[in-house]
Design a protein around this motif. Structure first.
Motif, PDB file in Angstrom:
ATOM      1  N   VAL A 268       0.850  -1.233   0.166  1.00  0.00           N
ATOM      2  CA  VAL A 268      -0.040   0.043  -0.067  1.00  0.00           C
ATOM      3  C   VAL A 268       0.840   1.187   0.038  1.00  0.00           C
ATOM      4  O   VAL A 268       1.534   1.463   0.841  1.00  0.00           O
ATOM      5  N   GLY A 269       0.858   1.797  -1.101  1.00  0.00           N
ATOM      6  CA  GLY A 269       1.857   3.180  -1.092  1.00  0.00           C
ATOM      7  C   GLY A 269       3.297   2.974  -0.690  1.00  0.00           C
ATOM      8  O   GLY A 269       3.799   3.836  -0.089  1.00  0.00           O
ATOM      9  N   GLY A 270       3.871   1.930  -1.021  1.00  0.00           N
ATOM     10  CA  GLY A 270       5.253   1.431  -1.081  1.00  0.00           C
ATOM     11  C   GLY A 270       5.393   1.140   0.288  1.00  0.00           C
ATOM     12  O   GLY A 270       6.739   0.885   0.762  1.00  0.00           O
ATOM     13  N   PHE A 271       4.607   0.750   1.021  1.00  0.00           N
ATOM     14  CA  PHE A 271       4.460   0.052   2.527  1.00  0.00           C
ATOM     15  C   PHE A 271       3.996  -1.350   2.436  1.00  0.00           C
ATOM     16  O   PHE A 271       3.100  -1.540   1.768  1.00  0.00           O
ATOM     17  N   SER A 272       4.521  -2.104   3.412  1.00  0.00           N
ATOM     18  CA  SER A 272       3.914  -3.392   3.460  1.00  0.00           C
ATOM     19  C   SER A 272       2.938  -3.821   4.600  1.00  0.00           C
ATOM     20  O   SER A 272       3.360  -2.940   5.722  1.00  0.00           O
ATOM     21  N   VAL A 273       1.736  -4.482   4.463  1.00  0.00           N
ATOM     22  CA  VAL A 273       0.711  -4.476   5.461  1.00  0.00           C
ATOM     23  C   VAL A 273       1.223  -5.525   6.327  1.00  0.00           C
ATOM     24  O   VAL A 273       1.822  -6.789   6.006  1.00  0.00           O
ATOM     25  N   LEU A 274       1.321  -5.414   7.934  1.00  0.00           N
ATOM     26  CA  LEU A 274       1.454  -6.336   8.645  1.00  0.00           C
ATOM     27  C   LEU A 274       0.358  -6.718   9.584  1.00  0.00           C
ATOM     28  O   LEU A 274       0.019  -5.637  10.250  1.00  0.00           O
ATOM     29  N   GLU A 275       0.014  -7.721   9.794  1.00  0.00           N
ATOM     30  CA  GLU A 275      -1.173  -7.983  10.367  1.00  0.00           C
ATOM     31  C   GLU A 275      -0.869  -7.819  12.165  1.00  0.00           C
ATOM     32  O   GLU A 275       0.091  -8.618  12.643  1.00  0.00           O
ATOM     33  N   THR A 276      -1.563  -7.195  12.895  1.00  0.00           N
ATOM     34  CA  THR A 276      -1.241  -6.763  14.252  1.00  0.00           C
ATOM     35  C   THR A 276      -2.409  -6.683  15.035  1.00  0.00           C
ATOM     36  O   THR A 276      -2.993  -5.575  15.498  1.00  0.00           O
ATOM     37  N   PRO A 277      -3.571  -7.770  15.090  1.00  0.00           N
ATOM     38  CA  PRO A 277      -4.855  -7.820  15.709  1.00  0.00           C
ATOM     39  C   PRO A 277      -4.698  -7.478  17.353  1.00  0.00           C
ATOM     40  O   PRO A 277      -3.541  -7.666  17.731  1.00  0.00           O
ATOM     41  N   GLY A 278      -5.735  -7.248  17.663  1.00  0.00           N
ATOM     42  CA  GLY A 278      -5.668  -7.027  19.234  1.00  0.00           C
ATOM     43  C   GLY A 278      -6.769  -5.858  19.580  1.00  0.00           C
ATOM     44  O   GLY A 278      -7.816  -5.826  20.389  1.00  0.00           O
ATOM     45  N   HIS A 279      -6.237  -4.873  19.285  1.00  0.00           N
ATOM     46  CA  HIS A 279      -6.754  -3.649  19.514  1.00  0.00           C
ATOM     47  C   HIS A 279      -8.369  -3.346  18.616  1.00  0.00           C
ATOM     48  O   HIS A 279      -9.148  -2.819  18.807  1.00  0.00           O
ATOM     49  N   SER A 280      -8.097  -4.279  17.149  1.00  0.00           N
ATOM     50  CA  SER A 280      -9.267  -4.400  16.839  1.00  0.00           C
ATOM     51  C   SER A 280      -9.099  -5.727  16.110  1.00  0.00           C
ATOM     52  O   SER A 280      -7.921  -6.238  16.030  1.00  0.00           O
ATOM     53  N   ALA A 281     -10.167  -6.744  15.614  1.00  0.00           N
ATOM     54  CA  ALA A 281      -9.798  -8.028  15.144  1.00  0.00           C
ATOM     55  C   ALA A 281      -9.093  -7.890  13.894  1.00  0.00           C
ATOM     56  O   ALA A 281      -7.949  -8.658  13.638  1.00  0.00           O
ATOM     57  N   GLY A 282      -8.987  -6.799  13.168  1.00  0.00           N
ATOM     58  CA  GLY A 282      -8.415  -6.958  11.822  1.00  0.00           C
ATOM     59  C   GLY A 282      -7.035  -5.700  11.696  1.00  0.00           C
ATOM     60  O   GLY A 282      -6.327  -5.593  10.676  1.00  0.00           O
ATOM     61  N   HIS A 283      -6.626  -5.385  12.950  1.00  0.00           N
ATOM     62  CA  HIS A 283      -5.906  -4.097  12.983  1.00  0.00           C
ATOM     63  C   HIS A 283      -4.517  -4.508  12.186  1.00  0.00           C
ATOM     64  O   HIS A 283      -3.958  -5.576  12.369  1.00  0.00           O
ATOM     65  N   VAL A 284      -4.027  -3.500  11.504  1.00  0.00           N
ATOM     66  CA  VAL A 284      -2.718  -3.917  10.581  1.00  0.00           C
ATOM     67  C   VAL A 284      -1.900  -2.440  10.893  1.00  0.00           C
ATOM     68  O   VAL A 284      -2.423  -1.331  11.311  1.00  0.00           O
ATOM     69  N   VAL A 285      -0.481  -2.614  10.734  1.00  0.00           N
ATOM     70  CA  VAL A 285       0.411  -1.508  10.609  1.00  0.00           C
ATOM     71  C   VAL A 285       0.923  -1.448   9.122  1.00  0.00           C
ATOM     72  O   VAL A 285       0.788  -2.479   8.501  1.00  0.00           O
ATOM     73  N   TYR A 286       1.487  -0.539   8.806  1.00  0.00           N
ATOM     74  CA  TYR A 286       1.926  -0.337   7.490  1.00  0.00           C
ATOM     75  C   TYR A 286       3.806  -0.177   7.871  1.00  0.00           C
ATOM     76  O   TYR A 286       4.016   0.727   8.554  1.00  0.00           O
ATOM     77  N   TRP A 287       4.572  -0.737   7.158  1.00  0.00           N
ATOM     78  CA  TRP A 287       5.853  -0.954   7.448  1.00  0.00           C
ATOM     79  C   TRP A 287       6.554  -0.674   5.863  1.00  0.00           C
ATOM     80  O   TRP A 287       6.557  -1.471   5.159  1.00  0.00           O
ATOM     81  N   ARG A 288       7.529   0.387   5.944  1.00  0.00           N
ATOM     82  CA  ARG A 288       8.782   0.554   4.681  1.00  0.00           C
ATOM     83  C   ARG A 288       9.913  -0.008   5.349  1.00  0.00           C
ATOM     84  O   ARG A 288      10.515   0.868   6.017  1.00  0.00           O
ATOM     85  N   GLU A 289      10.302  -0.945   4.793  1.00  0.00           N
ATOM     86  CA  GLU A 289      11.685  -1.543   5.381  1.00  0.00           C
ATOM     87  C   GLU A 289      12.836  -0.684   4.969  1.00  0.00           C
ATOM     88  O   GLU A 289      13.894  -0.570   5.368  1.00  0.00           O
ATOM     89  N   SER A 290      12.721  -0.124   3.711  1.00  0.00           N
ATOM     90  CA  SER A 290      13.902   0.490   3.021  1.00  0.00           C
ATOM     91  C   SER A 290      14.488   1.605   3.869  1.00  0.00           C
ATOM     92  O   SER A 290      15.710   1.969   4.087  1.00  0.00           O
ATOM     93  N   ASP A 291      13.618   2.474   4.559  1.00  0.00           N
ATOM     94  CA  ASP A 291      13.934   3.518   5.612  1.00  0.00           C
ATOM     95  C   ASP A 291      13.469   3.343   6.947  1.00  0.00           C
ATOM     96  O   ASP A 291      13.780   4.380   7.638  1.00  0.00           O
ATOM     97  N   GLY A 292      12.859   2.161   7.220  1.00  0.00           N
ATOM     98  CA  GLY A 292      12.256   1.785   8.719  1.00  0.00           C
ATOM     99  C   GLY A 292      11.324   2.852   9.032  1.00  0.00           C
ATOM    100  O   GLY A 292      11.180   3.173  10.271  1.00  0.00           O
ATOM    101  N   VAL A 293      10.141   3.284   8.030  1.00  0.00           N
ATOM    102  CA  VAL A 293       9.354   3.904   8.700  1.00  0.00           C
ATOM    103  C   VAL A 293       8.097   3.035   9.091  1.00  0.00           C
ATOM    104  O   VAL A 293       7.607   2.234   8.009  1.00  0.00           O
ATOM    105  N   LEU A 294       7.742   3.337  10.041  1.00  0.00           N
ATOM    106  CA  LEU A 294       6.366   2.442  10.726  1.00  0.00           C
ATOM    107  C   LEU A 294       5.177   3.222  11.019  1.00  0.00           C
ATOM    108  O   LEU A 294       5.326   4.282  11.702  1.00  0.00           O
ATOM    109  N   ILE A 295       4.131   2.913  10.418  1.00  0.00           N
ATOM    110  CA  ILE A 295       2.705   3.699  10.840  1.00  0.00           C
ATOM    111  C   ILE A 295       2.154   2.657  11.340  1.00  0.00           C
ATOM    112  O   ILE A 295       1.639   1.602  11.078  1.00  0.00           O
ATOM    113  N   ALA A 296       1.890   2.897  12.969  1.00  0.00           N
ATOM    114  CA  ALA A 296       1.648   1.830  14.065  1.00  0.00           C
ATOM    115  C   ALA A 296       0.268   1.752  14.524  1.00  0.00           C
ATOM    116  O   ALA A 296      -0.090   0.880  15.183  1.00  0.00           O
TER     117      ALA A 296
END
Ligand SMILES: [Zn+2]
Length: 221
Positions: free
Chosen positions: A127-155
């Motif tokens: 998504v927009g140059g970021f990878s989807v990582l599934e991180t459930p708990g706060h909601s059933a489907g919660h995800v974060v967006y991670w861009r490994e090339s420069d280490g930016v995390l949308i948590a």
């Protein structure tokens, strides 16, 4: 909106900066604030072409203006698989939250209308140059967006960067009364430890560049 990394901008959705954040990554809007955020977001998006709208999770302070923005901009709605039903039918958001006064209040004042989901997001999707990582708990489907090339995390809300009750800055797990499964959310938070991000962007709170703090916080959970 304020540029916080290459191709990444932070938007204010609630008047007070950093209180309820949304982000633009390349041409994708991530999250949409509350149902009162539409005009504020539209003003900030002026001059920036947006081609899709994605969520970190379907809670009222992240999907509130999604319907109006997707309609107004003529863009598709991308939602994590296990939150897609709630994004289309927001009564499920209320039903899935803990039975707590503040959860009920937030649900009432923030939640916006449902909207058809065009794409269901899964682990590893781009998504927009970021990878989807599934991180459930706060909601059933919660995800974060991670861009490994420069280490930016949308948590999203796996971790917040202020106390949701006092608004005092600092790293916290989301309040248990706002998370259907706090134990699973903690497991998801610990998963982020291995990423060692260089910049963490939160649903709530200021961007964090001193990411040693983030790693120490996760180690102590
Ligand atoms: Zn939130």
């Amino acid at each position: 909106m304020k540029q916080v990394a290459d191709g990444v901008w932070q938007l204010t959705t609630f008047g007070i900066p950093n209180l309820i954040n949304a982000f633009v990554v390349e041409d994708v809007l991530i999250d949409s604030g509350t149902r009162h955020s539409r005009n504020l977001i539209m003003r900030q998006l002026q001059g920036h072409r947006i081609n899709a709208h994605a969520l970190t999770h379907a809670h009222g302070d992240h999907q509130g203006s999604s319907h109006e923005l997707c309609e107004g901009l003529g863009i598709p709605y991308w939602v994590p698989e296990r939150d897609a039903d709630a994004a289309e039918n927001p009564t499920l958001i209320g039903e899935r939250q803990p039975d707590h006064l503040i959860a009920r209040l937030y649900y009432k004042i923030f939640t916006g209308p449902g909207h058809p989901v065009a794409r269901r997001l899964h682990e590893g999707d781009e998504v927009g140059g970021f990878s989807v990582l599934e991180t459930p708990g706060h909601s059933a489907g919660h995800v974060v967006y991670w861009r490994e090339s420069d280490g930016v995390l949308i948590a999203g809300d796996v971790v917040t960067n202020f106390d949701q009750l006092t608004l005092i800055p600092g790293l916290h797990e989301p309040k248990a009364y706002l998370s259907p499964d706090p134990v699973e959310n903690r497991r998801s938070a610990k998963r982020l430890r291995a990423l060692e991000p260089s910049l963490v962007l939160f649903g709530h709170g200021a961007p964090l560049r001193d990411t040693r703090k983030f790693v120490d916080f996760l180690d102590a959970l």
